[in-house]
Write a protein that holds these residues in place. Sequence first.
Motif, PDB file in Angstrom:
ATOM      1  N   PHE A  38       0.821  -1.212   0.000  1.00  0.00           N
ATOM      2  CA  PHE A  38       0.000   0.000   0.000  1.00  0.00           C
ATOM      3  C   PHE A  38       0.856   1.264   0.000  1.00  0.00           C
ATOM      4  CE2 PHE A  38      -2.185  -3.530   1.879  1.00  0.00           C
ATOM      5  CZ  PHE A  38      -3.343  -3.570   1.124  1.00  0.00           C
ATOM      6  N   ALA A  98      -3.677   5.383   2.678  1.00  0.00           N
ATOM      7  CA  ALA A  98      -3.046   4.070   2.475  1.00  0.00           C
ATOM      8  C   ALA A  98      -3.581   3.054   3.476  1.00  0.00           C
ATOM      9  CB  ALA A  98      -1.526   4.193   2.580  1.00  0.00           C
ATOM     10  N   GLN A 101      -6.974   2.009   2.363  1.00  0.00           N
ATOM     11  CA  GLN A 101      -6.878   1.063   1.244  1.00  0.00           C
ATOM     12  C   GLN A 101      -6.579  -0.341   1.742  1.00  0.00           C
ATOM     13  OE1 GLN A 101      -3.939   3.052  -1.374  1.00  0.00           O
ATOM     14  NE2 GLN A 101      -5.426   2.606  -2.979  1.00  0.00           N
ATOM     15  N   LYS A 102      -5.633  -0.452   2.676  1.00  0.00           N
ATOM     16  CA  LYS A 102      -5.282  -1.758   3.220  1.00  0.00           C
ATOM     17  C   LYS A 102      -6.483  -2.377   3.918  1.00  0.00           C
ATOM     18  CE  LYS A 102      -2.271  -4.203   6.405  1.00  0.00           C
ATOM     19  NZ  LYS A 102      -1.138  -4.126   7.332  1.00  0.00           N
TER      20      LYS A 102
END
Length: 141
Positions: A38, A98, A101-102
């Motif tokens: 990520f 990020a 997103q993970k």
Amino acid sequence: LLKEPRHAVISRKDADSEQIYKVLKQIPASDLFSSAAFGGKDLMFSDSITDLMELPKIMDSFLYQREDYYEAMRALRAGNPPAPPQDGKIEWCTVGHAEQQKCDSLQIPRMECRRASSVEECIQKIMRKEADALAVDGGQV
């Protein structure tokens, strides 16, 4: 000796911590504790973590986090709105794009990822019952 605990998953007092633990343990450590895919470092969890450990039932958060933690939390309190209805869903607070997103990529049934701009904002969301849990480095608490 460390001044504060290294890492902790924090949840609301009325959240089902056993369920949160069980859900997280189902995720392969390589997915949960790695942020490289990520483009970040220490997203949701520190990249150096290798496993989760459930604290004994007699170990409450006051014993684990110590009085300093509770003093900081009291300073953040702004009110107590009514609790949202419990539908078994876990609201996980992420910090930044990020980490969001993970969290989204993990695709955990009954877990929603809620983004905040800082650890402090996540803690406030938990206190306002807008989120159930987040992972933090002990130095961030």
